[in-house]
Design a protein around this motif. Structure first.
Motif, short mmCIF file in Angstrom:
data_model
loop_
_atom_site.label_atom_id
_atom_site.label_comp_id
_atom_site.label_asym_id
_atom_site.label_seq_id
_atom_site.Cartn_x
_atom_site.Cartn_y
_atom_site.Cartn_z
N GLY A 83 40.27 -35.42 -20.20
CA GLY A 83 40.89 -35.89 -21.44
C GLY A 83 41.61 -34.78 -22.17
N LEU A 84 40.98 -33.59 -22.23
CA LEU A 84 41.62 -32.45 -22.87
C LEU A 84 42.88 -32.02 -22.14
CD1 LEU A 84 38.48 -30.29 -23.75
CD2 LEU A 84 39.98 -31.49 -25.35
N ARG A 85 42.82 -32.02 -20.83
CA ARG A 85 44.00 -31.64 -20.05
C ARG A 85 45.14 -32.63 -20.25
NH1 ARG A 85 42.26 -28.69 -14.47
NH2 ARG A 85 40.84 -27.24 -15.46
N GLU A 86 44.82 -33.90 -20.29
CA GLU A 86 45.86 -34.91 -20.52
C GLU A 86 46.49 -34.73 -21.89
OE1 GLU A 86 48.60 -37.74 -20.32
OE2 GLU A 86 47.44 -36.98 -18.63
N ARG A 87 45.66 -34.45 -22.90
CA ARG A 87 46.19 -34.23 -24.24
C ARG A 87 47.08 -33.00 -24.28
NH1 ARG A 87 41.70 -33.47 -28.23
NH2 ARG A 87 42.20 -31.29 -28.18
N GLU A 88 46.67 -31.94 -23.58
CA GLU A 88 47.48 -30.72 -23.53
C GLU A 88 48.81 -30.98 -22.83
OE1 GLU A 88 44.63 -28.26 -21.57
OE2 GLU A 88 43.94 -27.36 -23.44
N LEU A 89 48.79 -31.74 -21.75
CA LEU A 89 50.03 -32.05 -21.03
C LEU A 89 50.95 -32.92 -21.88
CD1 LEU A 89 48.62 -32.70 -17.44
CD2 LEU A 89 50.06 -30.77 -18.18
N ARG A 90 50.37 -33.86 -22.62
CA ARG A 90 51.17 -34.72 -23.50
C ARG A 90 51.83 -33.87 -24.59
NH1 ARG A 90 47.74 -38.71 -23.67
NH2 ARG A 90 46.47 -37.80 -25.31
N ARG A 91 51.07 -32.92 -25.15
CA ARG A 91 51.62 -32.05 -26.19
C ARG A 91 52.72 -31.15 -25.60
NH1 ARG A 91 49.16 -30.71 -30.80
NH2 ARG A 91 49.07 -32.96 -30.86
N LEU A 92 52.54 -30.66 -24.38
CA LEU A 92 53.59 -29.85 -23.74
C LEU A 92 54.87 -30.65 -23.59
CD1 LEU A 92 51.79 -27.80 -20.92
CD2 LEU A 92 52.99 -26.90 -22.92
N ARG A 93 54.75 -31.91 -23.19
CA ARG A 93 55.95 -32.76 -23.05
C ARG A 93 56.63 -32.95 -24.40
NH1 ARG A 93 52.51 -35.44 -19.27
NH2 ARG A 93 51.84 -36.92 -20.85
N GLU A 94 55.85 -33.13 -25.46
CA GLU A 94 56.42 -33.29 -26.80
C GLU A 94 57.12 -32.01 -27.25
OE1 GLU A 94 56.76 -35.96 -28.76
OE2 GLU A 94 55.92 -37.16 -27.15
N ILE A 95 56.52 -30.87 -26.96
CA ILE A 95 57.12 -29.58 -27.33
C ILE A 95 58.43 -29.38 -26.58
CG2 ILE A 95 56.83 -27.08 -27.11
CD1 ILE A 95 53.83 -27.56 -27.82
N ASP A 96 58.42 -29.65 -25.28
CA ASP A 96 59.66 -29.51 -24.49
C ASP A 96 60.75 -30.44 -25.00
OD1 ASP A 96 58.81 -27.44 -22.83
OD2 ASP A 96 58.05 -28.79 -21.29
N ALA A 97 60.36 -31.66 -25.38
CA ALA A 97 61.35 -32.61 -25.91
C ALA A 97 61.91 -32.10 -27.23
CB ALA A 97 60.71 -33.99 -26.09
#
Length: 125
Positions: free
Chosen positions: A60-74
Protein backbone atom coordinates in the motif's frame (compact mmCIF):
# COMPACT_ATOMS: atom_id res chain seq x y z
CA UNK A 1 -0.64 30.15 -19.85
CA UNK A 2 -0.59 30.48 -16.06
CA UNK A 3 -0.22 33.94 -14.56
CA UNK A 4 2.46 32.96 -12.05
CA UNK A 5 5.87 34.60 -11.91
CA UNK A 6 8.97 32.80 -13.12
CA UNK A 7 10.35 32.99 -9.57
CA UNK A 8 7.27 31.21 -8.18
CA UNK A 9 7.34 28.56 -10.91
CA UNK A 10 11.07 27.96 -10.37
CA UNK A 11 10.45 27.62 -6.65
CA UNK A 12 7.63 25.14 -7.24
CA UNK A 13 9.75 23.14 -9.69
CA UNK A 14 12.55 22.95 -7.13
CA UNK A 15 10.08 21.83 -4.46
CA UNK A 16 8.61 19.17 -6.75
CA UNK A 17 12.05 17.84 -7.65
CA UNK A 18 12.94 17.69 -3.95
CA UNK A 19 9.77 15.71 -3.16
CA UNK A 20 10.49 13.39 -6.06
CA UNK A 21 14.04 12.76 -4.88
CA UNK A 22 12.86 12.09 -1.32
CA UNK A 23 10.34 9.52 -2.54
CA UNK A 24 12.91 7.83 -4.78
CA UNK A 25 15.44 7.76 -1.93
CA UNK A 26 12.87 6.22 0.40
CA UNK A 27 11.98 3.59 -2.15
CA UNK A 28 15.64 2.81 -2.85
CA UNK A 29 16.64 2.51 0.80
CA UNK A 30 14.00 -0.10 1.53
CA UNK A 31 15.38 -3.57 1.47
CA UNK A 32 14.21 -5.54 -1.57
CA UNK A 33 13.15 -8.44 0.58
CA UNK A 34 10.57 -6.27 2.39
CA UNK A 35 7.96 -8.45 0.84
CA UNK A 36 9.74 -11.78 1.17
CA UNK A 37 9.28 -14.03 4.16
CA UNK A 38 11.82 -16.76 4.81
CA UNK A 39 10.68 -20.16 6.05
CA UNK A 40 12.41 -19.72 9.41
CA UNK A 41 10.46 -16.50 10.05
CA UNK A 42 7.12 -18.30 9.90
CA UNK A 43 6.81 -20.27 13.08
CA UNK A 44 3.19 -19.91 14.03
CA UNK A 45 -0.03 -18.95 12.29
CA UNK A 46 0.09 -15.63 14.15
CA UNK A 47 3.54 -14.90 12.74
CA UNK A 48 2.32 -15.75 9.27
CA UNK A 49 -0.67 -13.44 9.67
CA UNK A 50 1.58 -10.62 10.92
CA UNK A 51 3.95 -11.11 7.96
CA UNK A 52 1.02 -11.00 5.55
CA UNK A 53 -0.25 -7.81 7.19
CA UNK A 54 3.24 -6.26 6.93
CA UNK A 55 3.40 -7.16 3.24
CA UNK A 56 -0.02 -5.62 2.62
CA UNK A 57 1.00 -2.39 4.36
CA UNK A 58 4.27 -2.26 2.41
CA UNK A 59 2.47 -2.74 -0.91
CA UNK A 60 0.00 0.00 0.00
CA UNK A 61 2.82 2.41 0.84
CA UNK A 62 4.61 1.63 -2.41
CA UNK A 63 1.45 2.20 -4.42
CA UNK A 64 0.90 5.54 -2.68
CA UNK A 65 4.51 6.55 -3.38
CA UNK A 66 4.18 5.59 -7.05
CA UNK A 67 0.91 7.53 -7.34
CA UNK A 68 2.59 10.59 -5.80
CA UNK A 69 5.55 10.24 -8.21
CA UNK A 70 3.12 10.24 -11.16
CA UNK A 71 1.43 13.38 -9.79
CA UNK A 72 4.80 15.10 -9.32
CA UNK A 73 5.90 14.22 -12.86
CA UNK A 74 2.59 15.51 -14.22
CA UNK A 75 3.04 18.79 -12.30
CA UNK A 76 6.57 19.16 -13.69
CA UNK A 77 5.15 18.61 -17.19
CA UNK A 78 2.53 21.30 -16.55
CA UNK A 79 5.27 23.74 -15.51
CA UNK A 80 7.09 23.06 -18.78
CA UNK A 81 3.93 23.37 -20.87
CA UNK A 82 2.79 26.58 -19.18
CA UNK A 83 -0.38 25.13 -17.67
CA UNK A 84 0.86 24.74 -14.10
CA UNK A 85 -1.46 26.16 -11.48
CA UNK A 86 -4.57 26.07 -13.63
CA UNK A 87 -7.48 24.01 -12.35
CA UNK A 88 -8.21 21.06 -14.61
CA UNK A 89 -11.94 21.44 -14.00
CA UNK A 90 -12.45 25.11 -14.83
CA UNK A 91 -9.10 26.52 -16.08
CA UNK A 92 -9.11 29.07 -13.24
CA UNK A 93 -5.88 29.70 -11.32
CA UNK A 94 -5.36 27.47 -8.28
CA UNK A 95 -4.78 29.35 -5.05
CA UNK A 96 -1.08 30.02 -4.35
CA UNK A 97 -1.33 28.78 -0.76
CA UNK A 98 -2.79 25.50 -2.03
CA UNK A 99 0.01 25.15 -4.58
CA UNK A 100 2.62 25.91 -1.93
CA UNK A 101 1.21 23.21 0.32
CA UNK A 102 0.50 20.66 -2.44
CA UNK A 103 2.58 21.65 -5.48
CA UNK A 104 1.30 18.66 -7.47
CA UNK A 105 -2.38 19.53 -7.10
CA UNK A 106 -4.53 19.67 -10.23
CA UNK A 107 -7.66 21.24 -8.75
CA UNK A 108 -8.64 24.45 -7.03
CA UNK A 109 -10.17 24.14 -3.58
CA UNK A 110 -13.66 24.66 -4.98
CA UNK A 111 -13.21 22.02 -7.70
CA UNK A 112 -11.70 19.56 -5.21
CA UNK A 113 -14.63 20.09 -2.83
CA UNK A 114 -17.11 19.60 -5.67
CA UNK A 115 -15.38 16.40 -6.76
CA UNK A 116 -15.41 15.14 -3.16
CA UNK A 117 -19.16 15.88 -2.90
CA UNK A 118 -19.78 13.97 -6.13
CA UNK A 119 -17.73 11.00 -4.94
CA UNK A 120 -19.50 10.90 -1.58
CA UNK A 121 -22.86 11.11 -3.38
CA UNK A 122 -22.01 8.07 -5.51
CA UNK A 123 -20.76 6.17 -2.45
CA UNK A 124 -24.07 6.81 -0.71
CA UNK A 125 -26.06 5.33 -3.59
Amino acid sequence: MSGFSKKFLDSQKEKLLKYKQEILNTMNTRVEDDLAVSADQVIEDGDQAQNLLNQTVTLGLRERELRRLREIDAALDRIESGTYGLCEENDEPIEIKRLEKMPWTRLSIQAAEERERELSHFKAI
